[in-house]
Motif scaffolding. Structure first.
Motif, PDB file in Angstrom:
ATOM      1  N   ALA A  65       6.860  -2.603 -11.292  1.00 36.62           N
ATOM      2  CA  ALA A  65       7.473  -1.458 -10.617  1.00 36.62           C
ATOM      3  C   ALA A  65       7.303  -1.579  -9.104  1.00 36.62           C
ATOM      4  O   ALA A  65       8.221  -1.266  -8.338  1.00 36.62           O
ATOM      5  CB  ALA A  65       6.866  -0.154 -11.131  1.00 36.62           C
ATOM      6  N   ILE A  66       6.132  -2.040  -8.673  1.00 32.48           N
ATOM      7  CA  ILE A  66       5.893  -2.264  -7.242  1.00 32.48           C
ATOM      8  C   ILE A  66       6.819  -3.357  -6.738  1.00 32.48           C
ATOM      9  O   ILE A  66       7.433  -3.230  -5.676  1.00 32.48           O
ATOM     10  CB  ILE A  66       4.411  -2.634  -7.005  1.00 32.48           C
ATOM     11  N   LYS A  67       6.933  -4.417  -7.505  1.00 34.91           N
ATOM     12  CA  LYS A  67       7.815  -5.536  -7.165  1.00 34.91           C
ATOM     13  C   LYS A  67       9.246  -5.044  -6.990  1.00 34.91           C
ATOM     14  O   LYS A  67       9.924  -5.389  -6.012  1.00 34.91           O
ATOM     15  CB  LYS A  67       7.726  -6.600  -8.261  1.00 34.91           C
TER      16      LYS A  67
ATOM     17  N   TYR B 207      -1.821   0.059 -10.733  1.00 38.43           N
ATOM     18  CA  TYR B 207      -2.448   0.069  -9.421  1.00 38.43           C
ATOM     19  C   TYR B 207      -2.405   1.492  -8.888  1.00 38.43           C
ATOM     20  O   TYR B 207      -1.420   2.202  -9.055  1.00 38.43           O
ATOM     21  CB  TYR B 207      -1.718  -0.880  -8.465  1.00 38.43           C
ATOM     22  N   ALA B 208      -3.486   1.911  -8.271  1.00 39.20           N
ATOM     23  CA  ALA B 208      -3.557   3.265  -7.698  1.00 39.20           C
ATOM     24  C   ALA B 208      -4.281   3.184  -6.361  1.00 39.20           C
ATOM     25  O   ALA B 208      -5.240   2.413  -6.207  1.00 39.20           O
ATOM     26  CB  ALA B 208      -4.307   4.198  -8.645  1.00 39.20           C
ATOM     27  N   ILE B 209      -3.821   3.965  -5.429  1.00 31.90           N
ATOM     28  CA  ILE B 209      -4.459   3.983  -4.119  1.00 31.90           C
ATOM     29  C   ILE B 209      -5.815   4.689  -4.234  1.00 31.90           C
ATOM     30  O   ILE B 209      -5.958   5.656  -4.985  1.00 31.90           O
ATOM     31  CB  ILE B 209      -3.537   4.652  -3.081  1.00 31.90           C
TER      32      ILE B 209
ATOM     33  N   LEU C 175       0.830  -1.199   0.000  1.00 32.09           N
ATOM     34  CA  LEU C 175       0.000   0.000   0.000  1.00 32.09           C
ATOM     35  C   LEU C 175       0.871   1.257   0.000  1.00 32.09           C
ATOM     36  O   LEU C 175       0.631   2.192  -0.763  1.00 32.09           O
ATOM     37  CB  LEU C 175      -0.937  -0.028   1.204  1.00 32.09           C
ATOM     38  N   TYR C 176       1.905   1.270   0.827  1.00 31.19           N
ATOM     39  CA  TYR C 176       2.812   2.419   0.860  1.00 31.19           C
ATOM     40  C   TYR C 176       3.539   2.586  -0.472  1.00 31.19           C
ATOM     41  O   TYR C 176       3.701   3.705  -0.965  1.00 31.19           O
ATOM     42  CB  TYR C 176       3.834   2.280   1.992  1.00 31.19           C
ATOM     43  N   ALA C 177       3.994   1.494  -1.063  1.00 30.12           N
ATOM     44  CA  ALA C 177       4.709   1.558  -2.349  1.00 30.12           C
ATOM     45  C   ALA C 177       3.801   2.107  -3.447  1.00 30.12           C
ATOM     46  O   ALA C 177       4.238   2.912  -4.279  1.00 30.12           O
ATOM     47  CB  ALA C 177       5.241   0.182  -2.727  1.00 30.12           C
ATOM     48  N   ILE C 178       2.550   1.709  -3.447  1.00 25.66           N
ATOM     49  CA  ILE C 178       1.593   2.192  -4.450  1.00 25.66           C
ATOM     50  C   ILE C 178       1.295   3.667  -4.218  1.00 25.66           C
ATOM     51  O   ILE C 178       1.245   4.456  -5.165  1.00 25.66           O
ATOM     52  CB  ILE C 178       0.305   1.347  -4.419  1.00 25.66           C
TER      53      ILE C 178
ATOM     54  N   LEU D 168       3.285 -11.582  -4.776  1.00 26.31           N
ATOM     55  CA  LEU D 168       2.925 -10.208  -5.105  1.00 26.31           C
ATOM     56  C   LEU D 168       1.474 -10.059  -5.541  1.00 26.31           C
ATOM     57  O   LEU D 168       0.702  -9.308  -4.938  1.00 26.31           O
ATOM     58  CB  LEU D 168       3.850  -9.684  -6.209  1.00 26.31           C
ATOM     59  N   TYR D 169       1.104 -10.773  -6.594  1.00 29.39           N
ATOM     60  CA  TYR D 169      -0.201 -10.515  -7.211  1.00 29.39           C
ATOM     61  C   TYR D 169      -1.401 -10.932  -6.361  1.00 29.39           C
ATOM     62  O   TYR D 169      -2.394 -10.195  -6.327  1.00 29.39           O
ATOM     63  CB  TYR D 169      -0.228 -11.093  -8.625  1.00 29.39           C
ATOM     64  N   PRO D 170      -1.360 -12.044  -5.641  1.00 27.52           N
ATOM     65  CA  PRO D 170      -2.493 -12.334  -4.751  1.00 27.52           C
ATOM     66  C   PRO D 170      -2.670 -11.271  -3.661  1.00 27.52           C
ATOM     67  O   PRO D 170      -3.798 -10.933  -3.292  1.00 27.52           O
ATOM     68  CB  PRO D 170      -2.138 -13.693  -4.141  1.00 27.52           C
TER      69      PRO D 170
END
Length: 99
Positions: free
Chosen positions: A25-27, A68-70, A12-15, A43-45
């Motif tokens: 990119a998150i990975k 992905y976006a918060i 959540l913080y990374a996103i 990661l994906y689950p």
């Protein structure tokens, strides 16, 4: 956020710290932080769990790539978490001052 794992909170913080990042990119961000490989099966689950909880929005950039976006709810949850953590950090800081 109390029901999230530490890994999910880190996702959540990374996103939140990026502009609609792709999964890879998150990975990359988390691999840099954890200093070890993050497997797609982890990661994906976990990203899907954040989407299911309404904390993250998943969109399609093209037929093979998602972003992905918060969400607003995700932002509120992060703010509440920061407030919760801050009360303990302030208490610890006061203790260090001899108070």
């Amino acid at each position: 956020m109390y029901d999230l794992t530490g890994f999910q909170r880190d996702l959540l913080y990374a996103i939140a710290g990026a502009d609609k990042p792709k999964g890879l990119a998150i990975k990359d961000k988390l691999e840099e932080y954890y200093e070890k490989e993050i497997h797609h099966g982890r990661l994906y689950p976990n990203l899907d769990t954040l989407v299911d909880k309404g904390l993250v929005e998943k969109g399609e950039l093209d037929r093979r790539t998602n972003y992905y976006a918060i969400t607003r709810r995700g932002e509120r949850e992060l703010e509440a978490r920061r407030d919760w953590e801050q009360q303990y950090l302030e208490t610890a800081s006061d203790s260090d001052d001899g108070n």
